[in-house]
Design a protein around this motif. Structure first.
Motif, PDB file in Angstrom:
ATOM      1  N   PRO A  83      -0.559   3.773  15.478  1.00  0.00           N
ATOM      2  CA  PRO A  83       0.280   4.323  16.548  1.00  0.00           C
ATOM      3  C   PRO A  83       0.510   3.376  17.727  1.00  0.00           C
ATOM      4  O   PRO A  83       1.442   3.573  18.510  1.00  0.00           O
ATOM      5  N   SER A  84      -0.333   2.388  17.878  1.00  0.00           N
ATOM      6  CA  SER A  84      -0.154   1.447  18.991  1.00  0.00           C
ATOM      7  C   SER A  84      -0.389   0.032  18.496  1.00  0.00           C
ATOM      8  O   SER A  84      -0.952  -0.194  17.428  1.00  0.00           O
ATOM      9  N   GLY A  85       0.064  -0.926  19.266  1.00  0.00           N
ATOM     10  CA  GLY A  85      -0.104  -2.316  18.888  1.00  0.00           C
ATOM     11  C   GLY A  85       0.919  -2.735  17.847  1.00  0.00           C
ATOM     12  O   GLY A  85       1.869  -2.012  17.528  1.00  0.00           O
ATOM     13  N   THR A  86       0.728  -3.905  17.288  1.00  0.00           N
ATOM     14  CA  THR A  86       1.659  -4.438  16.290  1.00  0.00           C
ATOM     15  C   THR A  86       1.339  -3.859  14.915  1.00  0.00           C
ATOM     16  O   THR A  86       0.233  -4.060  14.401  1.00  0.00           O
ATOM     17  N   PRO A  87       2.268  -3.147  14.303  1.00  0.00           N
ATOM     18  CA  PRO A  87       2.002  -2.563  12.979  1.00  0.00           C
ATOM     19  C   PRO A  87       2.160  -3.619  11.890  1.00  0.00           C
ATOM     20  O   PRO A  87       2.743  -4.689  12.118  1.00  0.00           O
ATOM     21  N   PRO A  88       1.674  -3.350  10.699  1.00  0.00           N
ATOM     22  CA  PRO A  88       1.897  -4.289   9.594  1.00  0.00           C
ATOM     23  C   PRO A  88       3.356  -4.251   9.152  1.00  0.00           C
ATOM     24  O   PRO A  88       4.101  -3.322   9.486  1.00  0.00           O
ATOM     25  N   ARG A  89       3.764  -5.237   8.428  1.00  0.00           N
ATOM     26  CA  ARG A  89       5.099  -5.235   7.841  1.00  0.00           C
ATOM     27  C   ARG A  89       5.086  -4.274   6.651  1.00  0.00           C
ATOM     28  O   ARG A  89       4.122  -4.225   5.886  1.00  0.00           O
ATOM     29  N   ILE A  90       6.146  -3.501   6.505  1.00  0.00           N
ATOM     30  CA  ILE A  90       6.249  -2.506   5.431  1.00  0.00           C
ATOM     31  C   ILE A  90       7.361  -2.906   4.461  1.00  0.00           C
ATOM     32  O   ILE A  90       8.475  -3.243   4.884  1.00  0.00           O
ATOM     33  N   GLU A  91       7.063  -2.868   3.172  1.00  0.00           N
ATOM     34  CA  GLU A  91       8.070  -3.020   2.122  1.00  0.00           C
ATOM     35  C   GLU A  91       7.984  -1.794   1.219  1.00  0.00           C
ATOM     36  O   GLU A  91       6.948  -1.118   1.167  1.00  0.00           O
ATOM     37  N   TYR A  92       9.059  -1.528   0.477  1.00  0.00           N
ATOM     38  CA  TYR A  92       9.124  -0.284  -0.279  1.00  0.00           C
ATOM     39  C   TYR A  92       9.281  -0.508  -1.779  1.00  0.00           C
ATOM     40  O   TYR A  92       9.884  -1.487  -2.222  1.00  0.00           O
ATOM     41  N   THR A  93       8.720   0.439  -2.528  1.00  0.00           N
ATOM     42  CA  THR A  93       8.909   0.495  -3.970  1.00  0.00           C
ATOM     43  C   THR A  93       9.128   1.953  -4.339  1.00  0.00           C
ATOM     44  O   THR A  93       9.108   2.823  -3.472  1.00  0.00           O
ATOM     45  N   ALA A  94       9.315   2.229  -5.649  1.00  0.00           N
ATOM     46  CA  ALA A  94       9.681   3.593  -6.024  1.00  0.00           C
ATOM     47  C   ALA A  94       8.830   4.169  -7.141  1.00  0.00           C
ATOM     48  O   ALA A  94       9.113   5.254  -7.620  1.00  0.00           O
ATOM     49  N   ASP A  95       7.766   3.461  -7.555  1.00  0.00           N
ATOM     50  CA  ASP A  95       6.968   3.973  -8.667  1.00  0.00           C
ATOM     51  C   ASP A  95       5.587   3.347  -8.617  1.00  0.00           C
ATOM     52  O   ASP A  95       5.424   2.187  -8.205  1.00  0.00           O
ATOM     53  N   VAL A  96       4.579   4.075  -9.054  1.00  0.00           N
ATOM     54  CA  VAL A  96       3.208   3.597  -8.974  1.00  0.00           C
ATOM     55  C   VAL A  96       2.980   2.354  -9.829  1.00  0.00           C
ATOM     56  O   VAL A  96       2.234   1.448  -9.443  1.00  0.00           O
ATOM     57  N   ASP A  97       3.614   2.276 -10.997  1.00  0.00           N
ATOM     58  CA  ASP A  97       3.421   1.101 -11.847  1.00  0.00           C
ATOM     59  C   ASP A  97       4.014  -0.148 -11.210  1.00  0.00           C
ATOM     60  O   ASP A  97       3.409  -1.236 -11.258  1.00  0.00           O
ATOM     61  N   ASP A  98       5.206  -0.002 -10.618  1.00  0.00           N
ATOM     62  CA  ASP A  98       5.801  -1.139  -9.905  1.00  0.00           C
ATOM     63  C   ASP A  98       4.944  -1.521  -8.705  1.00  0.00           C
ATOM     64  O   ASP A  98       4.768  -2.709  -8.397  1.00  0.00           O
ATOM     65  N   TRP A  99       4.434  -0.531  -8.021  1.00  0.00           N
ATOM     66  CA  TRP A  99       3.575  -0.733  -6.846  1.00  0.00           C
ATOM     67  C   TRP A  99       2.358  -1.568  -7.218  1.00  0.00           C
ATOM     68  O   TRP A  99       2.035  -2.563  -6.566  1.00  0.00           O
ATOM     69  N   LEU A 100       1.685  -1.195  -8.301  1.00  0.00           N
ATOM     70  CA  LEU A 100       0.495  -1.924  -8.732  1.00  0.00           C
ATOM     71  C   LEU A 100       0.828  -3.336  -9.203  1.00  0.00           C
ATOM     72  O   LEU A 100       0.091  -4.281  -8.938  1.00  0.00           O
ATOM     73  N   ALA A 101       1.946  -3.477  -9.914  1.00  0.00           N
ATOM     74  CA  ALA A 101       2.329  -4.792 -10.423  1.00  0.00           C
ATOM     75  C   ALA A 101       2.605  -5.761  -9.275  1.00  0.00           C
ATOM     76  O   ALA A 101       2.189  -6.928  -9.317  1.00  0.00           O
ATOM     77  N   LEU A 102       3.272  -5.299  -8.240  1.00  0.00           N
ATOM     78  CA  LEU A 102       3.584  -6.160  -7.105  1.00  0.00           C
ATOM     79  C   LEU A 102       2.336  -6.510  -6.304  1.00  0.00           C
ATOM     80  O   LEU A 102       2.170  -7.637  -5.834  1.00  0.00           O
ATOM     81  N   ILE A 103       1.435  -5.546  -6.168  1.00  0.00           N
ATOM     82  CA  ILE A 103       0.187  -5.817  -5.440  1.00  0.00           C
ATOM     83  C   ILE A 103      -0.658  -6.830  -6.208  1.00  0.00           C
ATOM     84  O   ILE A 103      -1.232  -7.756  -5.628  1.00  0.00           O
ATOM     85  N   SER A 104      -0.742  -6.682  -7.517  1.00  0.00           N
ATOM     86  CA  SER A 104      -1.560  -7.605  -8.311  1.00  0.00           C
ATOM     87  C   SER A 104      -1.034  -9.028  -8.260  1.00  0.00           C
ATOM     88  O   SER A 104      -1.788  -9.992  -8.463  1.00  0.00           O
ATOM     89  N   ALA A 105       0.257  -9.185  -7.957  1.00  0.00           N
ATOM     90  CA  ALA A 105       0.836 -10.530  -7.850  1.00  0.00           C
ATOM     91  C   ALA A 105       0.378 -11.251  -6.582  1.00  0.00           C
ATOM     92  O   ALA A 105       0.523 -12.474  -6.475  1.00  0.00           O
ATOM     93  N   GLY A 106      -0.152 -10.506  -5.604  1.00  0.00           N
ATOM     94  CA  GLY A 106      -0.778 -11.135  -4.453  1.00  0.00           C
ATOM     95  C   GLY A 106       0.003 -11.159  -3.158  1.00  0.00           C
ATOM     96  O   GLY A 106      -0.542 -11.536  -2.119  1.00  0.00           O
ATOM     97  N   ASP A 107       1.261 -10.723  -3.174  1.00  0.00           N
ATOM     98  CA  ASP A 107       2.054 -10.795  -1.948  1.00  0.00           C
ATOM     99  C   ASP A 107       1.901  -9.568  -1.060  1.00  0.00           C
ATOM    100  O   ASP A 107       2.286  -9.596   0.111  1.00  0.00           O
TER     101      ASP A 107
END
Length: 285
Positions: A202-226
């Motif tokens: 709620p205060s301070g500098t928030p993290p950068r947010i990016e969006y996806t649309a499915d749990v499998d895509d979410w996990l695949a992108l996270i595992s890539a390290g970015d």
């Protein structure tokens, strides 16, 4: 004259059996009735669908196309009828991501033991209502706010938040991470059903947010390290896999787990399911 479902069923019977005589036997009717049905279909369509000889039948080009679509149509109709006639003998529990997490299997087994006359079916539909608004389920488990005017709901428990990151991430060997530290990372969020928003910071500098649309895509992108993810602990149970690590996230508010169902004409087994799910979460406290 209009095409009737009976016409299509009789045509498929002839095609599958190979002759009008064998089709009549399979259908439990007379050969004349089968012949009249196929002839009626051809009159309604204005085209021939079968080539007939004294010993065999063969599809015309139009007939071959019709058979493919007729099978699909009749299969869909049979499914619809089964759903309607099964009535209350089946309970469909929807969820957008992780069902009941570590409580899922226990709930399924407990349900089967207590209510063997009602089949329990889990349905994953990645929508805000877990498939309830789409008619895919009878009640749903969700972890985000819902329209209280449209749906009845109850909070059955809470889940701790965890940080998800690549297995080779510098933080992966840590025992836990503080929520404030996540400000330095890019957080991947499911826009439709995710439980993470900038309101966590709620205060301070928030993290950068990016969006996806499915749990499998979410996990695949996270595992890539970015990216990293912030998620309820149930996700770790349902989607633990090589390449990602789940760590406790300190100082993060827990996620409420809700069961929602239609206010009008709910499934008769709704309250039994809610009570059993609530018991599972309460026993874990």
């Amino acid at each position: 004259m209009e095409v009737e479902l009976r016409h299509l069923r009789y045509l498929l019977a002839v095609v599958d059996a190979g002759t009008f005589t064998d089709a009549a036997i399979a259908l439990g009717t007379s050969q004349a009735a089968v012949s009249r049905a196929v002839a009626g279909l051809e009159r309604a369509l204005g085209v021939r669908v079968l080539y007939r000889s004294s010993r065999s039948v063969a599809l015309t080009a139009t007939g071959a196309q019709l058979v493919v679509r007729a099978r699909h149509l009749l299969d869909e109709l049979d499914d619809l009828v089964r759903e309607a006639t099964s009535g209350h003998a089946r309970l469909r529990l929807g969820h957008p991501w992780s069902a009941l997490g570590r409580h899922t299997t226990g709930f399924q087994r407990r349900w089967a033991a207590l209510y063997p006359e009602v089949e329990l079916v889990l349905v994953r539909t990645n929508t805000p209502t877990g498939g309830l608004a789409e008619g895919a389920c009878d009640l749903a488990v969700v972890r985000t706010a819902v329209d209280e005017k449209a749906y009845a709901s109850t909070v059955v428990g809470v889940e701790r938040r965890q940080l998800v990151l690549a297995a080779d991430d510098p933080w992966a060997r840590r025992r836990s991470v503080r929520l404030d530290e996540v400000r330095s990372r890019t957080v991947l969020v499911d826009r439709r059903t995710g439980t993470t928003s900038l309101e966590l910071w709620p205060s301070g500098t928030p993290p950068r947010i990016e969006y996806t649309a499915d749990v499998d895509d979410w996990l695949a992108l996270i595992s890539a390290g970015d990216y990293v993810g912030v998620t309820p602990e149930s996700t770790a149970t349902q989607y633990g896999r090589a390449g990602v690590v789940f760590l406790p996230l300190k100082d993060a508010p827990p996620v409420p787990v809700r069961v929602i169902w239609p206010r009008q004409d709910p499934h008769p087994s709704t309250q039994n399911a809610v009570a059993l799910i609530s018991a599972a979460y309460q026993q874990a406290i």
